[in-house]
Motif scaffolding. Sequence first.
Motif, PDB file in Angstrom:
ATOM      1  N   ARG A   1       0.812  -1.218   0.000  1.00  0.00           N
ATOM      2  CA  ARG A   1       0.000   0.000   0.000  1.00  0.00           C
ATOM      3  C   ARG A   1       0.845   1.267   0.000  1.00  0.00           C
ATOM      4  NH1 ARG A   1      -5.387  -1.143   1.710  1.00  0.00           N
ATOM      5  NH2 ARG A   1      -5.712   1.094   1.486  1.00  0.00           N
ATOM      6  N   ARG A   2       2.049   1.171   0.562  1.00  0.00           N
ATOM      7  CA  ARG A   2       2.926   2.344   0.568  1.00  0.00           C
ATOM      8  C   ARG A   2       4.367   1.869   0.705  1.00  0.00           C
ATOM      9  NH1 ARG A   2       2.136   7.381   4.531  1.00  0.00           N
ATOM     10  NH2 ARG A   2       0.167   7.489   3.422  1.00  0.00           N
ATOM     11  N   VAL A   3       5.268   2.639   0.093  1.00  0.00           N
ATOM     12  CA  VAL A   3       6.703   2.388   0.195  1.00  0.00           C
ATOM     13  C   VAL A   3       7.331   3.632   0.806  1.00  0.00           C
ATOM     14  CG1 VAL A   3       8.823   1.852  -1.066  1.00  0.00           C
ATOM     15  CG2 VAL A   3       6.632   0.908  -1.857  1.00  0.00           C
ATOM     16  N   ILE A   4       8.167   3.419   1.802  1.00  0.00           N
ATOM     17  CA  ILE A   4       8.855   4.514   2.489  1.00  0.00           C
ATOM     18  C   ILE A   4      10.350   4.267   2.330  1.00  0.00           C
ATOM     19  CG2 ILE A   4       9.248   5.658   4.704  1.00  0.00           C
ATOM     20  CD1 ILE A   4       6.368   4.548   5.445  1.00  0.00           C
ATOM     21  N   ARG A   5      11.037   5.205   1.699  1.00  0.00           N
ATOM     22  CA  ARG A   5      12.475   5.065   1.434  1.00  0.00           C
ATOM     23  C   ARG A   5      13.224   6.262   2.009  1.00  0.00           C
ATOM     24  NH1 ARG A   5      13.680   1.451  -2.864  1.00  0.00           N
ATOM     25  NH2 ARG A   5      11.808   0.667  -3.878  1.00  0.00           N
ATOM     26  N   SER A   6      14.491   6.021   2.286  1.00  0.00           N
ATOM     27  CA  SER A   6      15.365   7.137   2.637  1.00  0.00           C
ATOM     28  C   SER A   6      16.747   6.843   2.069  1.00  0.00           C
ATOM     29  CB  SER A   6      15.422   7.357   4.151  1.00  0.00           C
ATOM     30  OG  SER A   6      16.051   6.276   4.791  1.00  0.00           O
ATOM     31  N   ASP A   7      17.526   7.879   1.935  1.00  0.00           N
ATOM     32  CA  ASP A   7      18.881   7.748   1.409  1.00  0.00           C
ATOM     33  C   ASP A   7      19.778   7.042   2.421  1.00  0.00           C
ATOM     34  OD1 ASP A   7      18.193   9.133  -0.912  1.00  0.00           O
ATOM     35  OD2 ASP A   7      18.690  11.074  -0.019  1.00  0.00           O
ATOM     36  N   ALA A   8      20.881   6.522   1.933  1.00  0.00           N
ATOM     37  CA  ALA A   8      21.868   5.886   2.811  1.00  0.00           C
ATOM     38  C   ALA A   8      22.262   6.854   3.912  1.00  0.00           C
ATOM     39  CB  ALA A   8      23.090   5.463   2.004  1.00  0.00           C
ATOM     40  N   GLY A   9      22.319   6.360   5.123  1.00  0.00           N
ATOM     41  CA  GLY A   9      22.719   7.188   6.256  1.00  0.00           C
ATOM     42  C   GLY A   9      21.611   8.037   6.837  1.00  0.00           C
ATOM     43  N   THR A  10      20.418   8.003   6.240  1.00  0.00           N
ATOM     44  CA  THR A  10      19.294   8.811   6.711  1.00  0.00           C
ATOM     45  C   THR A  10      18.185   7.887   7.203  1.00  0.00           C
ATOM     46  OG1 THR A  10      19.794  10.501   5.060  1.00  0.00           O
ATOM     47  CG2 THR A  10      17.615  10.579   6.071  1.00  0.00           C
ATOM     48  N   PRO A  11      17.817   7.988   8.465  1.00  0.00           N
ATOM     49  CA  PRO A  11      16.761   7.111   8.979  1.00  0.00           C
ATOM     50  C   PRO A  11      15.385   7.461   8.409  1.00  0.00           C
ATOM     51  CG  PRO A  11      17.523   8.606  10.695  1.00  0.00           C
ATOM     52  CD  PRO A  11      18.380   8.852   9.495  1.00  0.00           C
ATOM     53  N   ARG A  12      14.553   6.451   8.301  1.00  0.00           N
ATOM     54  CA  ARG A  12      13.159   6.660   7.903  1.00  0.00           C
ATOM     55  C   ARG A  12      12.405   7.179   9.113  1.00  0.00           C
ATOM     56  NH1 ARG A  12      13.801   0.719   5.627  1.00  0.00           N
ATOM     57  NH2 ARG A  12      15.327   0.939   7.287  1.00  0.00           N
ATOM     58  N   PRO A  13      11.509   8.144   8.921  1.00  0.00           N
ATOM     59  CA  PRO A  13      10.787   8.708  10.065  1.00  0.00           C
ATOM     60  C   PRO A  13       9.703   7.751  10.583  1.00  0.00           C
ATOM     61  CG  PRO A  13      10.130   9.806   8.042  1.00  0.00           C
ATOM     62  CD  PRO A  13      11.220   8.843   7.680  1.00  0.00           C
ATOM     63  N   LEU A  14       9.703   7.510  11.871  1.00  0.00           N
ATOM     64  CA  LEU A  14       8.705   6.666  12.502  1.00  0.00           C
ATOM     65  C   LEU A  14       7.291   7.173  12.202  1.00  0.00           C
ATOM     66  CD1 LEU A  14       8.073   4.307  14.417  1.00  0.00           C
ATOM     67  CD2 LEU A  14       8.298   5.926  16.314  1.00  0.00           C
ATOM     68  N   GLN A  15       7.123   8.475  12.151  1.00  0.00           N
ATOM     69  CA  GLN A  15       5.794   9.045  11.908  1.00  0.00           C
ATOM     70  C   GLN A  15       5.252   8.623  10.541  1.00  0.00           C
ATOM     71  OE1 GLN A  15       4.007  10.624  14.324  1.00  0.00           O
ATOM     72  NE2 GLN A  15       2.319  10.344  12.890  1.00  0.00           N
ATOM     73  N   ALA A  16       6.107   8.386   9.572  1.00  0.00           N
ATOM     74  CA  ALA A  16       5.649   7.928   8.256  1.00  0.00           C
ATOM     75  C   ALA A  16       4.970   6.567   8.376  1.00  0.00           C
ATOM     76  CB  ALA A  16       6.819   7.856   7.274  1.00  0.00           C
ATOM     77  N   TYR A  17       5.489   5.681   9.230  1.00  0.00           N
ATOM     78  CA  TYR A  17       4.847   4.383   9.464  1.00  0.00           C
ATOM     79  C   TYR A  17       3.494   4.578  10.141  1.00  0.00           C
ATOM     80  CZ  TYR A  17       9.592   2.485   8.784  1.00  0.00           C
ATOM     81  OH  TYR A  17      10.831   2.153   8.303  1.00  0.00           O
ATOM     82  N   ARG A  18       3.472   5.421  11.155  1.00  0.00           N
ATOM     83  CA  ARG A  18       2.212   5.678  11.865  1.00  0.00           C
ATOM     84  C   ARG A  18       1.155   6.216  10.907  1.00  0.00           C
ATOM     85  NH1 ARG A  18       5.429   8.257  16.850  1.00  0.00           N
ATOM     86  NH2 ARG A  18       5.292   6.504  18.292  1.00  0.00           N
ATOM     87  N   ASP A  19       1.536   7.172  10.084  1.00  0.00           N
ATOM     88  CA  ASP A  19       0.591   7.760   9.124  1.00  0.00           C
ATOM     89  C   ASP A  19       0.085   6.719   8.130  1.00  0.00           C
ATOM     90  OD1 ASP A  19       1.024  10.194  10.394  1.00  0.00           O
ATOM     91  OD2 ASP A  19       2.346  10.972   8.811  1.00  0.00           O
ATOM     92  N   ALA A  20       0.988   5.868   7.644  1.00  0.00           N
ATOM     93  CA  ALA A  20       0.603   4.849   6.657  1.00  0.00           C
ATOM     94  C   ALA A  20      -0.389   3.856   7.272  1.00  0.00           C
ATOM     95  CB  ALA A  20       1.832   4.127   6.136  1.00  0.00           C
ATOM     96  N   PHE A  21      -0.143   3.423   8.493  1.00  0.00           N
ATOM     97  CA  PHE A  21      -1.056   2.458   9.117  1.00  0.00           C
ATOM     98  C   PHE A  21      -2.365   3.103   9.532  1.00  0.00           C
ATOM     99  CE2 PHE A  21       2.788  -0.208   9.440  1.00  0.00           C
ATOM    100  CZ  PHE A  21       2.275  -1.326   8.787  1.00  0.00           C
ATOM    101  N   LYS A  22      -2.325   4.379   9.887  1.00  0.00           N
ATOM    102  CA  LYS A  22      -3.566   5.102  10.192  1.00  0.00           C
ATOM    103  C   LYS A  22      -4.419   5.186   8.924  1.00  0.00           C
ATOM    104  CE  LYS A  22      -5.246   9.458  12.090  1.00  0.00           C
ATOM    105  NZ  LYS A  22      -4.873  10.768  12.612  1.00  0.00           N
ATOM    106  N   GLU A  23      -3.802   5.500   7.813  1.00  0.00           N
ATOM    107  CA  GLU A  23      -4.500   5.552   6.523  1.00  0.00           C
ATOM    108  C   GLU A  23      -5.049   4.174   6.150  1.00  0.00           C
ATOM    109  OE1 GLU A  23      -2.924   5.898   2.053  1.00  0.00           O
ATOM    110  OE2 GLU A  23      -2.461   7.670   3.277  1.00  0.00           O
ATOM    111  N   LEU A  24      -4.268   3.154   6.376  1.00  0.00           N
ATOM    112  CA  LEU A  24      -4.689   1.782   6.068  1.00  0.00           C
ATOM    113  C   LEU A  24      -5.902   1.399   6.920  1.00  0.00           C
ATOM    114  CD1 LEU A  24      -4.089  -0.863   4.542  1.00  0.00           C
ATOM    115  CD2 LEU A  24      -2.570  -1.484   6.426  1.00  0.00           C
ATOM    116  N   ALA A  25      -5.889   1.749   8.194  1.00  0.00           N
ATOM    117  CA  ALA A  25      -6.999   1.415   9.083  1.00  0.00           C
ATOM    118  C   ALA A  25      -8.289   2.133   8.712  1.00  0.00           C
ATOM    119  CB  ALA A  25      -6.621   1.744  10.529  1.00  0.00           C
ATOM    120  N   SER A  26      -8.144   3.313   8.116  1.00  0.00           N
ATOM    121  CA  SER A  26      -9.348   4.092   7.756  1.00  0.00           C
ATOM    122  C   SER A  26      -9.871   3.757   6.366  1.00  0.00           C
ATOM    123  CB  SER A  26      -9.058   5.590   7.867  1.00  0.00           C
ATOM    124  OG  SER A  26      -8.139   5.982   6.876  1.00  0.00           O
ATOM    125  N   SER A  27      -9.151   2.932   5.608  1.00  0.00           N
ATOM    126  CA  SER A  27      -9.622   2.621   4.237  1.00  0.00           C
ATOM    127  C   SER A  27     -10.487   1.375   4.203  1.00  0.00           C
ATOM    128  CB  SER A  27      -8.447   2.449   3.291  1.00  0.00           C
ATOM    129  OG  SER A  27      -7.637   1.360   3.658  1.00  0.00           O
TER     130      SER A  27
END
Length: 160
Positions: A134-160
Motif C-alpha cells: 500500500r505504501r513504500v517509504i524510502r530514505s537515502d543511505a545514512g538517513t533514517p526513515r521517520p517513525l511518523q511515516a509508518y504511523r501515518d501509513a497504518f492510520k490511513e490503512l486502518a481508515s480505508s
Amino acid sequence: MELRPSPAADGRYPAPDFELPNQFGEPTRLSGLKGSPVLLVFYPFAFSSVCSGELDELEAVRGEFDRGGIRILAVSCDSKYSLRAYAQARGYSFDLLADFWPHGEVAHAYGAFDAEHGRPLRASFIIDQEGTVRRVIRSDAGTPRPLQAYRDAFKELASS
C-alpha cells in the motif's frame, strides 16, 4: 520468486511472497501472515548505527504496532547467526529475517537491493491484510526513515 510487478494506477501491487529464516532459523513466509498488516523493513547492516537507531525506535514502540495487529519484519542480508547476536545485543523482540542466500533475493524482488554495494536499500513496505503493498517509504543511505511515516501509513490503512 517473481520480481515485483508493476504497480496499479493507485500505486498498489501484490507483495512478492517469500520465505526467509528469522534469527532463530525459523521460517517466516509472508503469505502465512495474510489477515495481518505487515511492516516490512529492509535495512543495510546489522550492528550499524543508523540501522540500529531505526530498529531501536521500532522496538520502543512495538506495543503500539502490536495493538494494531501489525507484524514487524526487518530484513537484511546478514546471516541468521549474526541476526541472533544482533537481536540479543539490542533486545529486539520482532523477527529479523536473513536474506543471506541467495544473496539479497528478496530485497531484489522488492526493488530494494543495492547491487553496487551488495546490501538492501533503506526501504520499508506497508503491506495490508490481503498482501498488497500500500505504501513504500524510502530514505537515502545514512538517513533514517521517520517513525511518523509508518504511523501515518497504518492510520490511513486502518481508515480505508
